[in-house]
Every structure is written in structure tokens, then in C-alpha cells.
Design an enzyme around this catalytic site. Structure first.
Site, PDB file in Angstrom:
ATOM      1  N   GLU A 148      62.165   7.561 -98.185  1.00 13.79           N
ATOM      2  CA  GLU A 148      62.500   8.858 -97.584  1.00 13.79           C
ATOM      3  C   GLU A 148      63.915   9.357 -97.838  1.00 13.79           C
ATOM      4  OE1 GLU A 148      58.600   8.648 -95.571  1.00 13.79           O
ATOM      5  OE2 GLU A 148      60.005   7.186 -96.343  1.00 13.79           O
ATOM      6  N   TYR A 192      66.788   7.680 -97.578  1.00 11.92           N
ATOM      7  CA  TYR A 192      67.859   7.026 -96.833  1.00 11.92           C
ATOM      8  C   TYR A 192      68.657   6.109 -97.773  1.00 11.92           C
ATOM      9  CZ  TYR A 192      65.497   8.835 -92.677  1.00 11.92           C
ATOM     10  OH  TYR A 192      64.927   9.652 -91.728  1.00 11.92           O
ATOM     11  N   ARG A 197      59.592  -0.984 -96.870  1.00 13.96           N
ATOM     12  CA  ARG A 197      59.003   0.344 -97.072  1.00 13.96           C
ATOM     13  C   ARG A 197      59.573   0.937 -98.347  1.00 13.96           C
ATOM     14  NH1 ARG A 197      56.879   4.945 -93.036  1.00 13.96           N
ATOM     15  NH2 ARG A 197      56.535   6.561 -94.592  1.00 13.96           N
ATOM     16  N   HIS A 240      63.562  13.463 -97.550  1.00 11.34           N
ATOM     17  CA  HIS A 240      63.634  14.546 -96.566  1.00 11.34           C
ATOM     18  C   HIS A 240      64.141  15.847 -97.186  1.00 11.34           C
ATOM     19  CE1 HIS A 240      62.308  12.165 -93.304  1.00 11.34           C
ATOM     20  NE2 HIS A 240      63.364  11.391 -93.234  1.00 11.34           N
ATOM     21  N   GLN A 264      54.782  20.292 -84.111  1.00  8.49           N
ATOM     22  CA  GLN A 264      55.488  21.099 -83.128  1.00  8.49           C
ATOM     23  C   GLN A 264      56.209  20.276 -82.071  1.00  8.49           C
ATOM     24  OE1 GLN A 264      52.057  24.345 -82.760  1.00  8.49           O
ATOM     25  NE2 GLN A 264      53.741  24.801 -81.410  1.00  8.49           N
TER      26      GLN A 264
END
Length: 673
Positions: free
Chosen positions: A166, A168, A216, A254, A341
Site C-alpha cells: 500500500e 508504506y 503483506r 494509497h 462512508q
């Protein structure tokens, strides 16, 4: 009835035997920012353990201060913190579950001034530029990972997950995009992956062989300068050799311009990238992202894509996901609809996570379990999200419910949402409510709108009004012209909209209508269409897995969106999904105009002014998405008769259709009766 033999088969991961192949993936909750944080976290994870999930991955904890996600973010680097973690691990183990601690160094994504990275290159999604780590500091960071892993084992965790995906810190080292170092931790492919491999080796040496070590990996980076599929496979082999017991797969960074987990992403869309990792190693591999039903999970395992499935948001939606799967109750799973949401949108705006379809998530200690002391006869008028949620929650507490719905089926505005491309998951939400209401014995009376007199004559103990909203008709000359149509008439198919369309109103409904007019709901579920539209190479042959965008055909219609406010359109859309909608509008050449004064609708089209200058847009139809009014007629009539009804959902507040608020309000009311 579907069976899930593979999903329910135990699996050995290192020295640990997992009871099934379903895993709760790691996600940020920000529960640590509230009062009684450890009690909240313990209750949150214990509920999922009691729901028989095979393994829980905690939210990410930084191994050192510069690696935290935000000021005050989760950090685990001191022995003094052991007791607070033991509160969580003890609760999970007592509920029959297993939990590992995710170690996450945010790198240049850390929203703190002291953030660090492989180089000083700034991430476009962070206001802070990182400081480049020295070679000595890289080695110290490796030791910090090992220290946190050792603490995790002392705290009772069953192992750790090293977050290398992701975008990081670790992912920043593995990608050429962000690693231009000239020491042993950069340069060549071998140099770029060394940081990750040294972390795995150090963690394994510190923990020993018994605890699980999960890594991961980024199965597809979805950024220019990321790894190719071949490099990812080679990297996975090295991770296995370094001592990992299991490889979990992440998708994208991201800052990637490709959606990865929103509802518009087809289910299990990233299966090819995951299979690439699976075929490279002999240890178990876990699939993730957009897996929200046991049928999807079972197929991924049966087809050899993965050995386990990671589901984070689906375990927010239903903590009993695994238990219901085992008991043959898959049709009663409260399915994650991928809306983001209440989870990601709240996290990205510095609030705590919960779930639109399950307001108990993250708030377990606020919702007392158990039956009502004095069961009541309750009438609920309105079968939309608020009415259904109240009836379900009240029936679970033992009350006797009668649910009235004026139309021929339940759902209210959900029946409009489900036809919008990218919102097909609303079908699952409706299925859940319909099945649960039937199983709970709620008397559902469709096609019936009771009067105030009729409700009074049936001697209900309580009456709850959930009659929803009616569209607001703007005060425009010619608003009754045949060209002017309501969003309801469009989304129900009552009106066949022409090729040239103006949309008045640019809130969530306006964007939904634009999506509906531009796309095809069935096409939106196709992985090939999705990949072409977003420039993804499913073979992951290129660096980062990207290719040129190839939109699937011309837009079905020419659409022009308008709003009165003099601000960019879509400003109020969800933090994690609004950019997707706006990108889709740009791709379809949708015109957007703000600061508009509307003059008239006539045979010529829409007459309007911007900065006092008049314009005429020739269109076939003008779709009115100009807000709503609360439908409180029945409520007012009951009050006039001296009754004390409760009012929830859109009938209470109609400023913007908000299923999140409506369902939360309904659930809380059910707890108080």
C-alpha cells in the site's frame, strides 16, 4: 444450498492450525483515540473471534515514533505497553480466536513533520516531505521492527504481520519510483528488496519459530515505477526463504489513481495478481480486496488463486460472517456494500470507523445486548433503510413488529441506488434486510399506507415513522415542462431519457444520476471493462501494472451538471470515493458548471445565468436532483391526535439522503425501547 467446504477446511500456517480459511484483515479504526480505548478494541475484536473468524489481523502499530500514521497514532515499542495489549489478546483468546499484530511503518505517508522515507521525495497525498533515512537509520529501523515483534509475542499475540504493501515504508523501498538510494538498500532489484528481507529475518530471529510471521506484499503497485509481476513473484520467493509462514496480498498504493476497494471495483478483481504470487511460493497465500461474500471466497480457494481470504470491511459489516457461513446461513450475512462512508471516509477525516450497515461496529460497548424487559407491539411506517433497520433491531430484542410499506417492495431509496453502475452491492443490502425480517417474524405489509386513525385503532404500544422523503421541486419557470423530470422517474426507468441531458443539483444523487445515464450497470461488474477504463494491465507485465487508459466506447449520453453554489462540483462527496466519481465524469466529458441561477425550462432547453450572463443549453431532458423534503404528513397527523410517535431517517432529516445516519438512528432507537 451452497456449500463452502474449502473455506471451512482448517489450514496450518507455520506452527499454528487455523480452524478455517477466513481472516479479518487489518484496518485502521482510530478506536484508540476514544475513551476506554483498550476496552473498545477488546470488545471489537472479541466479537469477531466469537463469530468464528479463523484469524484476526490487528490494525497497524508503528515500530518507532516517526512511523506513526498521524500524531498520537498507534505505536508499540515499549514494555510498559504490554498490559494494554494483553487486554485485547486475552479477550480474543477467551472468545476462541487468534490474533496477530500488524507492524506498519507509514514512511512518507506518515502525517507527522518527522516522517522518513528511502529518499526525500514527497508523497502527493501528504503535506509533509520525508527525511531520507541514513544507512545506519535503516538498520536501526530493522531492529525496531524486531523489537515490536518480540513485544507482540510477550503481549500474547499469535504472531505478527509485516506491512509491506500500500505504499508504506517497506513498499517505498521495493519500488524504483521511491528508491533512488545508492547504498546496499537501493539501486538494483536485490538492493531494493533487501530492507524487507532483513526485516523478515530479524523478526523471525527475535520471535523464534512458533509465532506466525505474515508478510503483506504488494501484489500489484498500480503506480508508475512500481514492481512488475515478474519482480513481485521473485520477491515473494525471497520473502518465503527469509522465514515468512504466510504471504498476504495488498493491492495498489494509497496515491494510486486506480480504485482498489470501492464498490465500483468488481468482486475479486485482483485475482490474477494474487495468483502470480501464489504460483511463486510454497507457503500459503492470502487473497484480499473486494471479497465480501463466501461464494467469492470459496471460488478463489477452489480455483487455486489463494489458500485463505482476507476480509476487513466485511467483518465490520458482520462479525458473525464465518459462523453464518459454517451454519449454512450465508443469506443472513450483513454484506459489506463497499460504500466506505462509515469506515475509510471517517478514518481519512480523523474520526473513528464504524459501518453503514452495522452501526454497532467499533461501538460494541455502547450497544447493550439482550432482550427487552417488556416486549411491545410496535408499528413501523416506511420500509426504507431506517424503517427496515429499526424493525430488525427491535425484533431481535423481542418486540412484536408490523412494518408497513406503501410500495410493492421494501427498500425505499435503496431500490434507486442499486441500479446505478458501481452500486450493485445494494442488492445484497436489500437481501439481508428481507431475509432477516422474515426469519425474525416481522409482519411486513406491502402496498399499505396506514392512516393515523388506522394506527390508533390497532392499539400499538409504539409507532415509529420512517416515511422518508419527497423530491424538492425547485422554483424554476417551466419546471412542469415535459423536459423536466425527477431523478426518481429516471432511476426507476419511468422516463426514457434522451441523448442530451442537464442535471440540476450536484450532490450524491446528482452524481448517481450522471453515472446511471452514462454507464451500464452490468458492464460495471466486468473486470475487463474496469481494467480498460482505469489503465490496468491484468498481466502486470509493466512496472506498476499500468497501461494506457482505454475507455470502453463513447459515453451513452452527453451530460451537463449544474449547481447553485459557487464551488467545485462534488465537494461534498465521500473522501475515499468522490475522486473516483469525478474522474469518471472527466473521462465521459461531463461538463460541470457552478454558481448557476436558473431562469427557465422550455422547448429550447435549460435557460440559466452565470455571473449574470445568460445561456441556453439545448437538451432533451432536465433531471431535477435539487434536494428533498421530509415526508412528515403522517407524523404530524398523529401528533395532532395526541399521539407520541417517533420519527427517524429521511422523515426526520432530509438535507441529504443519508443511509448511514438513518440506520444508526434506527438502531439506537431500537435499543432504547
Amino acid at each position: 444450498m451452497a456449500t463452502f467446504d474449502r473455506l471451512l477446511t482448517p489450514l496450518r500456517v507455520g506452527a499454528t492450525l487455523l480452524p478455517n480459511r477466513m481472516v479479518m484483515g487489518a484496518m485502521h479504526t482510530r478506536l484508540e483515540t476514544l475513551d476506554r480505548p483498550h476496552e473498545r478494541l477488546a470488545a471489537f475484536y472479541a466479537a469477531r473471534a466469537a463469530g468464528e473468524i479463523g484469524l484476526i489481523l490487528s490494525g497497524g502499530f508503528a515500530p518507532n515514533p516517526e512511523g506513526v500514521m498521524e500524531p498520537g497514532g498507534p505505536l508499540f515499542n515499549r514494555a510498559e505497553q504490554l498490559d494494554e495489549h494483553r487486554v485485547v489478546t486475552r479477550a480474543v483468546h477467551e472468545a476462541g480466536g487468534k490474533i496477530v499484530l500488524q507492524i506498519l511503518h507509514a514512511g512518507r505517508y506518515a502525517k507527522v513533520p518527522e516522517c522518513v522515507g528511502p529518499t526525500a521525495a514527497k508523497a502527493r497525498i501528504n503535506a509533509y516531505a520525508p527525511r531520507a533515512l541514513s544507512t545506519q537509520e535503516v538498520r536501526a529501523t530493522i531492529a525496531d521492527f524486531a523489537c515490536t515483534a518480540a513485544l507482540a509475542v510477550q503481549a500474547g499475540y499469535d504472531g505478527v504481520e509485516i506491512m509491506g504493501s500500500e505504499g508504506y515504508l517497506i513498499n517505498e523501498f521495493t519500488a524504483a519510483l521511491t528508491n533512488a538510494r545508492d547504498d546496499e538498500f537501493g539501486g538494483s532489484f536485490a538492493g531494493r528488496i533487501r530492507f524487507a528481507l532483513d526485516i523478515v529475518r530479524a523478526v523471525r530471529a527475535e520471535m523464534g519459530r512458533e509465532p506466525m510471521l505474515i508478510y503483506r506484499i504488494s501484489s500489484i503497485d498500480l503506480v508508475e515505477g512500481g514492481m512488475s509481476g515478474a519482480e513481485t513473484a521473485a520477491f515473494a520467493k525471497e520473502i518465503e526463504a527469509a522465514g515468512a509462514d504466510l504471504i498476504n496480498t495488498g493491492v495498489g498504493w494509497h496515491e494510486s489513481a486506480v480504485p482498489t476497494i470501492a464498490a465500483c471495483v468488481p468482486r475479486a478483481a485482483w485475482r490474477d495478481a494474487i495468483r502470480n504470487v501464489k504460483e511463486a511460493v510454497s507457503i500459503p497465500v492470502m487473497a484480499s480486496n473486494r471479497i465480501n461474500m463466501p461464494e467469492v471466497a470459496e471460488e478463489l480457494i477452489a480455483s487455486g488463486v489463494a489458500d485463505l481470504v482476507s476480509m476487513a470491511r466485511p467483518l465490520l459489516a458482520d462479525p458473525d460472517f464465518a459462523k453464518k457461513t459454517r451454519l449454512g446461513m450465508a443469506d443472513e450475512i450483513n454484506t459489506c456494500i463497499g460504500c466506505n462512508q462509515a469506515c475509510l471516509d471517517r478514518i481519512f477525516t480523523e474520526r473513528t470507523a464504524t459501518c453503514l450497515v452495522n452501526p454497532r461496529a467499533g461501538r460494541e460497548i455502547e450497544f447493550a445486548a439482550g432482550k427487552a424487559k417488556q416486549p411491545k407491539r410496535i408499528a413501523v411506517v416506511g420500509g426504507g433503510p431506517a424503517g427496515m433497520a429499526f424493525a430488525l433491531n427491535a425484533a431481535e430484542r423481542g418486540h412484536q413488529l408490523t412494518l408497513f410499506e406503501a410500495h410493492a417492495r421494501l427498500g425505499g431509496q435503496l431500490n434507486l441506488a442499486k441500479v446505478v453502475p458501481g452500486k450493485a452491492e445494494f442488492h445484497e443490502m436489500l437481501r439481508y434486510f428481507e431475509v432477516r425480517l422474515e426469519r425474525l417474524g416481522v409482519a411486513v405489509r406491502l402496498g399499505h399506507a396506514p392512516t393515523a386513525q388506522a394506527l390508533a385503532s390497532e392499539t400499538f404500544d409504539e409507532v415509529v415513522i420512517a416515511t422518508g422523503v419527497t423530491p424538492r421541486v425547485p422554483d424554476i419557470v417551466g419546471v412542469d415542462h415535459p423536459k423536466a423530470v425527477s431523478y426518481i422517474d429516471v432511476l426507476t426507468g419511468k422516463v426514457e431519457v434522451g441523448a442530451r441531458v442537464a442535471i440540476i443539483g450536484a450532490g450524491g444523487i446528482g452524481f448517481d444520476v450522471a453515472e446511471y445515464l452514462l454507464g451500464d450497470a452490468q458492464e460495471a461488474l466486468d473486470r475487463g471493462v474496469f481494467f480498460r477504463a482505469w489503465g490496468v494491465d491484468p498481466a502486470n507485465a509493466n512496472a506498476g501494472g499500468l497501461t494506457r487508459v482505454d475507455a470502453h466506447g463513447a459515453p451513452r449520453r452527453s451530460v451537463h451538471m449544474f449547481q447553485r453554489k459557487a464551488q467545485p462540483l462534488g465537494k461534498g462527496l465521500g473522501k475515499s470515493t468522490g475522486w473516483i466519481l469525478k474522474a469518471r465524469m472527466r473521462q465521459a466529458n461531463v461538463m460541470m458548471t457552478s454558481g448557476v441561477a436558473y431562469d427557465a425550462i422550455d422547448d429550447e432547453g435549460l435557460h440559466y445565468r452565470v455571473d449574470g450572463k445568460p445561456h441556453v443549453l439545448a437538451v432533451d431532458h432536465v433531471v431535477l436532483c435539487a434536494g428533498q423534503h421530509s415526508n412528515r404528513t403522517l407524523y404530524d397527523e398523529l401528533v395532532a391526535r395526541g399521539a407520541q410517535p417517533k420519527v427517524i431517517g429521511g422523515a426526520d432529516v432530509a438535507a441529504e439522503l443519508d443511509a448511514l445516519r438513518a440506520i444508526d438512528q434506527a438502531a439506537r432507537l431500537a435499543m432504547t425501547l
